[in-house]
Design a protein around this motif. Structure first.
Motif, PDB file in Angstrom:
ATOM      1  N   LEU A 325       2.457  -1.983   4.171  1.00  0.00           N
ATOM      2  CA  LEU A 325       3.776  -2.346   4.701  1.00  0.00           C
ATOM      3  C   LEU A 325       4.760  -2.391   3.537  1.00  0.00           C
ATOM      4  CD1 LEU A 325       5.714  -3.427   6.876  1.00  0.00           C
ATOM      5  CD2 LEU A 325       4.766  -5.718   6.454  1.00  0.00           C
ATOM      6  N   PHE A 343       5.660   1.397   7.399  1.00  0.00           N
ATOM      7  CA  PHE A 343       4.356   1.440   6.729  1.00  0.00           C
ATOM      8  C   PHE A 343       4.186   2.808   6.090  1.00  0.00           C
ATOM      9  CE2 PHE A 343       3.912  -1.728  10.001  1.00  0.00           C
ATOM     10  CZ  PHE A 343       3.008  -2.669   9.516  1.00  0.00           C
ATOM     11  N   ASN A 346      -0.982   3.534   7.756  1.00  0.00           N
ATOM     12  CA  ASN A 346      -1.252   2.569   8.823  1.00  0.00           C
ATOM     13  C   ASN A 346      -2.518   2.955   9.595  1.00  0.00           C
ATOM     14  OD1 ASN A 346       1.162   0.952  11.085  1.00  0.00           O
ATOM     15  ND2 ASN A 346      -0.719   0.219  10.204  1.00  0.00           N
ATOM     16  N   SER A 387       5.307   4.314  11.165  1.00  0.00           N
ATOM     17  CA  SER A 387       4.069   4.547  10.412  1.00  0.00           C
ATOM     18  C   SER A 387       4.117   5.959   9.849  1.00  0.00           C
ATOM     19  CB  SER A 387       2.853   4.362  11.325  1.00  0.00           C
ATOM     20  OG  SER A 387       2.859   3.070  11.902  1.00  0.00           O
TER      21      SER A 387
END
Length: 504
Positions: A325, A343, A346, A387
């Motif tokens: 993150l 992120f 992920n 992500s």
């Protein structure tokens, strides 16, 4: 084999070799969630055989056992059970229970036969390994538990002073079942998935990755199926979180209650213990970024500067496990407070649900604090995660397929086609197809299309409404084709109903 040859034997793990620090001793160290380098730096290679993490009781223990079987000169096992993450995951306790309590015939969560470890934590061992071999391993390896790095190092050093012991067997290896997914063609970059709850959104994410994700090698001696830049939007997650019954999520309420503190709360920096997101947000950069964002929005509710960063410029060079993150942005629009988290990498099957619930708790905390301090009346808006590498590891592919089989079909069957892009009313009037485009809320007409060709109308609508949901677009195309048939054959057309001839 002589003692000198035993001491010169290098540990050769068959599984996850790049994730294990190898030496020439007779002791394997399972570090749990403790950083393996923090243990290795206090030891000499001749004092240990291998040092490696053990995160998951269902995915990690069986591979560790396979590596021990392939290296029968290993006679000692030191298991580090030191962190809150170890207690949450249960992997090290389950590993100890394998040696302490044994195992029995059971089933995995996908219904396949396995050896089930007798433990409060659910742990699997591959059924391909004979039970008598597992029993022999249990009797041949001496195990000890360590509660700290110092304790583990001291125990490893004491074991290294003992006279070498002959291998308990010849190296033993067993075939490992593999699963190769079928990949359909799809967009490479940029994917949008929306759901009301985290659970619903997660099922859609897993389906999208397993359907069109590209298979690539990982840095962790395996493969993953990956999509690039996946945007997930959760619109209506309840405050106490929705857990389906029976719970098919990869975590439960007890785990989430503990995990939330890893995002909201600061934590001291301890050697061998990985950072927490809370530590990065609260103190890593010398200020409390969560408080900074609350103060910013309390002063200026329209601010676009409510930003939190978890990436340290040193992470790319010195950190063996940089944070996944990286960036959080909070925004208030029309009295709704939304949170967007980015992120870099992920794990969408095992980690995203917990990530999303932790971020949702952070979002609620910020909202409550801003309302209290500045007397605002705000509502919870969407939670958005971006992500950049959205992936599912190969050891979860079977579980992912099982989830899709059991849950995705139900989800699709319940779909009501409520489309944020609006709805369309189709009529045939005066030898022309008329299509009115209406807003999803008030039903106000915002555009009107007319023509005689379903193909031409579809192209016009697609150009004006590129965000139409797939199911809605397919429905619209079929209805327009039906309207064209009615026009050409002088049938009576009514939307959502079968065609009728004028004579009936």
């Amino acid at each position: 084999m002589t003692s000198s040859l035993i001491r010169e034997t290098l540990y050769k793990p068959l599984y996850k070799p790049n994730q294990i620090i190898c030496g020439t001793g007779q002791t394997v160290v399972a570090t749990g969630w403790t950083v393996k380098e923090s243990v290795a730096k206090h030891l000499q290679p001749y004092e240990y055989a291998g040092i490696g993490a053990c995160y998951s009781p269902t995915r990690g223990i069986s591979l560790l056992i396979r590596n021990l079987l392939a290296n029968p000169f290993v006679r000692y096992l030191v298991v580090i059970n030191a962190t809150k993450e170890d207690r949450n995951a249960g992997a090290v306790e389950c590993l100890i229970d394998f040696f302490r309590n044994g195992f029995e015939l059971g089933l995995t969560d996908t219904g396949k036969q396995c050896w089930l470890i007798r433990s409060t934590a659910t742990g699997y061992i591959d059924i391909e390994i004979p039970s008598e071999v597992l029993e022999q391993l249990r009797q041949s390896i001496e195990w000890v538990e360590a509660k700290t790095i110092t304790d583990a190092v001291n125990k490893v050093k004491r074991l290294a002073l003992r006279e070498p012991i002959e291998p308990w067997s010849n190296p033993l290896t067993y075939d490992l079942a593999t699963l190769e997914p079928t990949v359909l063609p799809g967009t490479r970059y940029g994917h949008r998935i929306e759901g009301r709850t985290i659970a619903e959104t997660w099922v859609k994410i897993v389906h999208r990755i397993k359907t069109t994700g590209t298979i690539r090698p990982t840095l962790y001696d395996g493969q993953w199926q990956e999509l690039i830049d996946l945007v997930a939007i959760v619109t209506d997650e309840p405050e106490q979180f929705y857990f389906p019954e029976p719970n098919y999520l990869p975590c439960d309420r007890t785990f989430i209650n503990q995990y939330v503190s890893q995002i909201l709360d600061d934590a001291p920096s301890i050697d061998g213990v990985k950072y927490t997101y809370g530590q990065r947000l609260r103190s890593h950069f010398g200020l409390d970024q969560i408080e900074q964002v609350i103060d910013k929005l309390s002063t200026d509710i329209d601010s676009a500067r409510a930003v939190m960063s978890l990436w340290d410029v040193q992470d790319g060079e010195a950190n063996n496990s940089p944070p996944c993150l990286n960036h959080i942005w909070v925004r208030v629009v029309d009295n709704e407070l939304s949170l967007t988290a980015t992120f870099r990498s992920n794990d969408m099957f095992s980690a995203w649900v917990a990530n999303a619930m932790g971020l949702r708790a952070l979002q609620k905390h910020i909202l409550d604090q801003v309302c209290d301090r500045a007397n605002h009346n705000l509502q919870m808006g969407a939670l958005i995660t971006i992500s950049q590498s959205a992936h599912i590891y190969d050891d979860c592919w079977e579980n992912a397929d099982n989830l899709i089989q059991n849950q995705y079909k139900k989800l699709v069957a319940q779909r009501d086609y409520a489309d944020p892009s609006g709805s369309f009313v189709i009529n045939v009037q005066d030898d022309t197809i008329i299509v009115e485009h209406m807003t999803p809320g008030t039903g106000s007409v915002v555009n009107c299309y007319s023509g005689k060709s379903a193909t031409g109308l579809c192209r016009q609508i697609a150009a004006d409404c590129p965000a139409l949901q797939v199911g809605h677009a397919m429905y619209l195309g079929s209805e327009l084709q039906k309207a064209e048939v009615a026009l050409l054959n002088k049938f009576l057309y009514t939307q959502d109903k079968a065609l009728k001839s004028n004579s009936s």
